[in-house]
Write a protein that holds these residues in place. Structure first.
Motif, short mmCIF file in Angstrom:
data_model
loop_
_atom_site.label_atom_id
_atom_site.label_comp_id
_atom_site.label_asym_id
_atom_site.label_seq_id
_atom_site.Cartn_x
_atom_site.Cartn_y
_atom_site.Cartn_z
N GLU A 4 0.95 -1.16 0.02
CA GLU A 4 -0.28 0.16 0.10
C GLU A 4 0.99 1.14 -0.07
OE1 GLU A 4 -2.36 0.34 3.62
OE2 GLU A 4 -2.47 2.35 3.11
N LEU A 6 3.82 1.52 -1.27
CA LEU A 6 4.50 1.70 -2.61
C LEU A 6 3.43 2.30 -3.59
CD1 LEU A 6 6.75 1.44 -4.68
CD2 LEU A 6 6.13 -0.95 -4.90
N LEU A 7 2.39 1.88 -3.50
CA LEU A 7 1.28 2.47 -4.30
C LEU A 7 0.94 3.90 -3.95
CD1 LEU A 7 -1.08 -0.74 -4.42
CD2 LEU A 7 0.19 0.15 -6.25
N ARG A 8 0.85 4.12 -2.53
CA ARG A 8 0.71 5.44 -2.45
C ARG A 8 1.67 6.51 -2.95
NH1 ARG A 8 2.33 8.11 1.61
NH2 ARG A 8 3.07 6.37 2.65
N LEU A 10 3.81 6.16 -5.36
CA LEU A 10 3.97 6.25 -6.83
C LEU A 10 2.36 6.85 -7.16
CD1 LEU A 10 5.08 2.68 -7.86
CD2 LEU A 10 6.35 4.92 -7.26
N GLY A 11 1.62 7.26 -6.43
CA GLY A 11 0.33 7.65 -6.63
C GLY A 11 0.24 9.13 -6.75
N SER A 12 1.39 9.67 -6.75
CA SER A 12 1.30 11.31 -6.92
C SER A 12 2.35 11.77 -7.98
CB SER A 12 1.86 12.03 -5.58
OG SER A 12 3.21 12.38 -5.64
N THR A 13 1.96 12.62 -8.58
CA THR A 13 2.39 13.07 -10.10
C THR A 13 3.80 13.30 -9.98
OG1 THR A 13 0.24 14.27 -10.59
CG2 THR A 13 2.28 14.67 -12.07
N LEU A 16 5.76 10.17 -8.87
CA LEU A 16 5.98 9.06 -9.89
C LEU A 16 6.94 9.46 -11.13
CD1 LEU A 16 4.82 6.44 -11.39
CD2 LEU A 16 2.83 8.02 -12.21
N GLN A 76 10.89 -4.47 -8.06
CA GLN A 76 9.29 -4.27 -7.88
C GLN A 76 8.98 -3.48 -8.49
OE1 GLN A 76 8.47 -3.21 -3.76
NE2 GLN A 76 6.74 -4.47 -3.68
N ARG A 79 8.38 -3.83 -11.97
CA ARG A 79 7.37 -4.80 -12.52
C ARG A 79 6.06 -3.89 -12.26
NH1 ARG A 79 9.56 -8.31 -8.74
NH2 ARG A 79 8.26 -7.95 -7.25
N VAL A 80 5.91 -2.76 -11.29
CA VAL A 80 4.73 -2.25 -11.01
C VAL A 80 4.59 -1.29 -12.07
CG1 VAL A 80 3.53 -0.50 -9.80
CG2 VAL A 80 4.60 -2.58 -8.44
N ALA A 83 3.49 -2.93 -15.40
CA ALA A 83 2.24 -3.57 -15.30
C ALA A 83 1.20 -2.60 -15.67
CB ALA A 83 2.19 -4.17 -13.97
N LEU A 84 1.36 -1.02 -15.51
CA LEU A 84 0.51 -0.31 -15.72
C LEU A 84 0.10 -0.18 -17.22
CD1 LEU A 84 1.94 2.30 -13.51
CD2 LEU A 84 -0.26 1.04 -13.19
N ASN A 85 1.29 -0.54 -18.32
CA ASN A 85 1.03 -0.55 -19.52
C ASN A 85 0.53 -1.79 -20.11
OD1 ASN A 85 2.31 2.10 -19.52
ND2 ASN A 85 4.23 0.89 -18.98
N GLU B 4 -1.14 7.22 -12.97
CA GLU B 4 -1.06 7.80 -11.50
C GLU B 4 -2.28 7.59 -10.96
OE1 GLU B 4 -0.40 11.90 -11.92
OE2 GLU B 4 -1.30 12.17 -9.98
N ARG B 8 -2.84 5.80 -7.17
CA ARG B 8 -3.40 6.82 -6.01
C ARG B 8 -4.60 5.74 -5.42
NH1 ARG B 8 -7.69 9.63 -6.08
NH2 ARG B 8 -7.34 9.73 -8.32
#
Lengths: 113, 113
Positions: A4, A6-8, A10-13, A16, A76, A79-80, A83-85, B4, B8
DNA sequence: ATATTATATTAGATTATGCTAATTTATGGA
DNA sequence: TCCATAAATTAGCATAATCTAATATAATAT
């Protein structure tokens, strides 16, 4: 670090973009500032967040500080990110047999394999 | 939806748990509430966020509303989720040749392949 | 020593997020 | 119709996130 977190992170412009840049190779704060057009304090703060989470490491060289992805996390993160593309969906990621230093241009290489 | 935004959305405890559950199969709000121990308004709000982003879809059945992953995004989400676990690193995800409905138990199946 | 460059830190303002409690809406049954 | 159940919405609050401006620290060069 939790998934969680890591996701958080990466979840800001800005973070990222920083991580995407660092995955392509080590970079000084000054260069990041120029390349990403992020103001110095903001950049330093977000790098601090990433560093605190253990996602990046820093190295002082004279006046400048160079950041790079933490070896423990680079795969990791790669991979993430890939994985988005969906275009990248069918490519498998190499297992960790390849243990040479992966501090530079690793992500770009994987994409162009 | 931007990469993104997906990151998020997945970067908060409750939403991540919701998505992890929905990747395992369709679920009513009531059942989610019981399984995840998230209060109803919080749940409804976070489901709303996921729905607004197009990540999940909903379907009314009598009094209850059933949520499931949006077909357009389930594979991407599965890739991202499994990319988080290094143990899963070497497994490639099947390309989209497999076009049957994937509304249920898809993630679990991939994990246990 | 002083100045310059690079980075970090602090303080503060603004906005976003995530929750709870209360209410409303929607559906189906008695 | 009236009630019960399920879900959504609203209002309000507390906290977190993120930025800017100003200042402090670190290293180097003159």
């Amino acid at each position: 670090m939790l998934a969680e977190d890591l996701l958080r992170l990466l979840g800001s412009t800005n973070r990222l973009r920083i991580v995407e840049r660092l995955v392509a190779g080590e970079c000084s704060v000054k260069t990041l500032e120029a390349e990403l057009a992020i103001r110095q304090p903001t950049l330093s703060q977000q790098l601090g967040e990433l560093r605190k989470a253990g996602l990046v490491i820093d190295r002082r060289e004279a006046q400048s500080v160079h950041y790079s992805m933490a070896p423990d996390h680079i795969e990791q993160v790669q991979r993430v990110l890939s994985a988005l593309n969906s275009a990248d969906a069918q490519r498998s990621h190499k297992p960790k047999s390849e243990t040479r230093p992966v501090h530079a241009a690793q992500f770009g290489r994987v994409l162009s394999d």
